[in-house]
Design an enzyme around this catalytic site. Structure first.
Site, PDB file in Angstrom:
ATOM      1  N   ALA A 164      46.827  40.703  47.589  1.00 32.62           N
ATOM      2  CA  ALA A 164      47.870  41.289  46.933  1.00 32.62           C
ATOM      3  C   ALA A 164      47.470  41.041  45.504  1.00 32.62           C
ATOM      4  O   ALA A 164      46.499  40.672  45.093  1.00 32.62           O
ATOM      5  CB  ALA A 164      49.125  40.233  47.281  1.00 32.62           C
ATOM      6  N   CYS A 165      48.350  41.322  44.435  1.00 28.53           N
ATOM      7  CA  CYS A 165      48.181  41.325  43.037  1.00 28.53           C
ATOM      8  C   CYS A 165      47.413  42.617  42.428  1.00 28.53           C
ATOM      9  O   CYS A 165      46.901  43.102  43.042  1.00 28.53           O
ATOM     10  CB  CYS A 165      47.524  39.980  42.620  1.00 28.53           C
ATOM     11  SG  CYS A 165      48.364  38.249  43.279  1.00 28.53           S
ATOM     12  N   THR A 166      47.768  42.641  41.014  1.00 30.11           N
ATOM     13  CA  THR A 166      47.032  43.611  40.408  1.00 30.11           C
ATOM     14  C   THR A 166      46.872  42.803  38.960  1.00 30.11           C
ATOM     15  O   THR A 166      47.635  42.541  38.391  1.00 30.11           O
ATOM     16  CB  THR A 166      47.747  45.011  40.187  1.00 30.11           C
ATOM     17  OG1 THR A 166      47.920  45.375  41.494  1.00 30.11           O
ATOM     18  CG2 THR A 166      47.128  45.919  39.609  1.00 30.11           C
ATOM     19  N   GLU A 175      43.075  37.084  41.548  1.00 27.63           N
ATOM     20  CA  GLU A 175      43.077  38.535  42.398  1.00 27.63           C
ATOM     21  C   GLU A 175      42.357  38.551  43.636  1.00 27.63           C
ATOM     22  O   GLU A 175      41.109  38.328  43.864  1.00 27.63           O
ATOM     23  CB  GLU A 175      42.614  39.566  41.573  1.00 27.63           C
ATOM     24  CG  GLU A 175      42.583  40.930  41.966  1.00 27.63           C
ATOM     25  CD  GLU A 175      43.868  41.678  41.584  1.00 27.63           C
ATOM     26  OE1 GLU A 175      44.182  42.291  42.547  1.00 27.63           O
ATOM     27  OE2 GLU A 175      44.628  41.052  41.021  1.00 27.63           O
TER      28      GLU A 175
END
Length: 495
Positions: free
Chosen positions: A26-28, A119
């Site tokens: 996940a995450c950006t 990230e």
């Protein structure tokens, strides 16, 4: 890793109930060099994505001295390390429930260094065989900010400290980590159990990263802009891991380029670059495997431009998540975002005023970024309060509730949310500009006495947070009325 698996399993179970797909990564992340921004600021920013209803706190840890032999012990796995003698004051956004790890995620320390971790990423099978992850005792996302940020005085030192920990104890995960100070922005990628690289983002460039090893060419003759683990070149050569006859492309050697990347990771980078460099990506395909790690922006980037990227869902394209392609590609803003942060360092200011941690609790598309100065000594009580059960005294739940109400009736309710978000954002931007001027007056009046300055900066954080929470509570009340009116009727309403 134990805690990541538990969080992923919980998210998967919840998503199965809600018919929403989920994956572990996940995450950006968005990174901006100082000459790529409108005012010379450096930026590191990230959406922390994992759970749909998992409260986050925002805290200040006071500076402290650690007696000789003080050990850090993770509650997420068995990672343990000895801590340096002195810990600087720092901010952090930990979990409400730390039993499976602190996950402090992001913050600023008193030396003017910011860190955002992590990230999540993946390595390929060849790397996994040659240098597997150390899942039981290696450092993982849950420990990184806690074990690194209080002990560094520059962004470069952050890379060095985390790199040393990875080499000594191993890494539990493949991760990307951002560090910044007034002058430099660094992106570090841990690509295996013990090997890593770091690339300084060129001052006039930005980067968008999305759950895939992103750093490309490494110049081993340029120690100003690159750092790497001990023996990295020898490791790759010994195990015959470089698919190219010449050069050293970290993404190609350590990373993946598989089917999942084409729908889950690459499209988010494509869209981020489309927002910030539209003229340069006209012919770039959404699933291109050759998208560059960093680009020059078409125009200088400010906080609001980064917020636009982090709150996006392929807006104004045929891939819009709320259009015909719903669910086919993974957007940047998702219901699993627990908090989003944009950390900014301005020029020509003392560190207490220069550093601003913009915190959006919940989903950024239906939240706002509230500014908190690096010089605060305490966060508002609402940011230190709340459990897994929704409560009126929690900032997290005030903002998270908005998304819960809007998402099932997005097209009908988002027109109510957007003007409120815009008005609150505008007001917070104005407030920061005014408080900058007053804070500089206080500082210039007595540069050696930080007490009055810290008190003022803390009060401004309280003021801005209270204003934003109150506006969103009023918005939520309005949304509940509208949502109720939209409920379907299952009987003859004429009777």
């Amino acid at each position: 890793m134990k805690n990541k698996l538990i969080r992923a399993a919980f998210a998967a179970a919840l998503s199965a109930t809600l018919l929403v797909p989920t994956v572990a990564s996940a995450c950006t992340t968005v990174l901006v060099g100082k000459n790529a921004s409108t005012d010379g600021s450096t930026f590191i920013a990230r959406n922390e994505d994992s759970m749909t209803a998992w409260p986050k706190y925002f805290l200040v840890h006071e500076a402290k001295n650690n007696p000789a032999g003080t050990m850090y012990k993770s509650t997420g796995n068995n990672f343990t390390c000895e801590l340096p003698a002195h810990a600087y004051k720092y901010t952090a956004t930990p979990e409400n429930d730390e039993s499976e790890g602190q996950f402090e995620e992001a913050g600023i320390n008193e030396k003017g260094v910011a860190m955002s971790a992590t990230e999540s990423g993946s390595y390929n099978d060849k790397i996994a065989k040659a240098d597997p992850l150390v899942e039981d005792t290696g450092i993982g996302e849950d420990s990184m900010v806690t074990a690194v940020l209080p002990y560094i005085s520059t962004a470069r030192e952050g890379v060095e400290r985390l790199g040393a920990l990875v080499e000594k104890y191993g890494s539990a995960e493949v991760n990307g980590v951002a560090f910044s100070d007034k002058d430099e922005v660094w992106y570090m990628e841990i690509g295996s159990g013990h090997h890593w690289v770091a690339r300084r983002i060129p001052d006039n460039y930005y980067a968008v990263v999305a759950n895939q090893i992103a750093i490309q060419k490494i110049d081993f003759n340029d120690t100003k802009h690159f750092m790497w683990s001990t023996g990295l070149q020898e490791f790759v050569k010994k195990n015959n891991l470089n698919p190219a006859k010449s050069g050293f492309n970290f993404r190609e050697i350590f990373g993946t380029n598989d089917k999942d990347d084409l729908t889950y990771n690459i499209p988010r980078v494509w869209y981020g670059q489309k927002v910030l460099s539209p003229s340069q990506v006209e012919n770039q395909k959404i699933d291109s495997t050759t998208i560059p790690f960093y680009r020059k922006p078409d125009k200088k980037i400010d906080k609001d431009a980064i917020a636009k990227v982090l709150s996006s869902h392929f807006n104004d394209t045929k891939y819009d998540s709320y259009g015909k392609n719903e669910g086919s590609l993974r957007p940047i803003s998702v219901p699993r975002t627990m908090e989003s942060h944009i950390i900014q360092f301005r020029q020509n200011m003392p560190v207490e005023i220069s550093g601003v941690q913009w915190v959006a609790l919940g989903v950024p598309e239906t939240s706002v970024y509230v500014p908190f100065y690096a010089g605060i000594t305490q966060t508002p009580e609402a940011y230190r309060t709340g459990t897994a059960t929704p409560s009126d005294d929690s900032a997290y739940w005030a903002f998270r509730t908005t998304n819960a109400l809007v998402r099932p009736q997005y097209k009908a309710l988002m027109p109510t949310v957007t003007p409120v978000m815009n008005n609150v954002t505008h007001k917070l931007n104005q407030n920061l500009k005014a408080s900058d001027e007053e804070a500089m007056k206080i500082y210039n009046n007595n540069p050696l006495d930080k007490t009055a300055l810290q008190k003022y900066l803390t009060e401004q954080g309280e003021k801005n947070a209270t204003y934003a929470i109150d506006e969103f509570k009023a918005l939520n009340a309005q949304l509940i009325k509208q949502y109720t009116a939209l409920n379907p009727i299952y009987h003859n309403s004429d009777l």
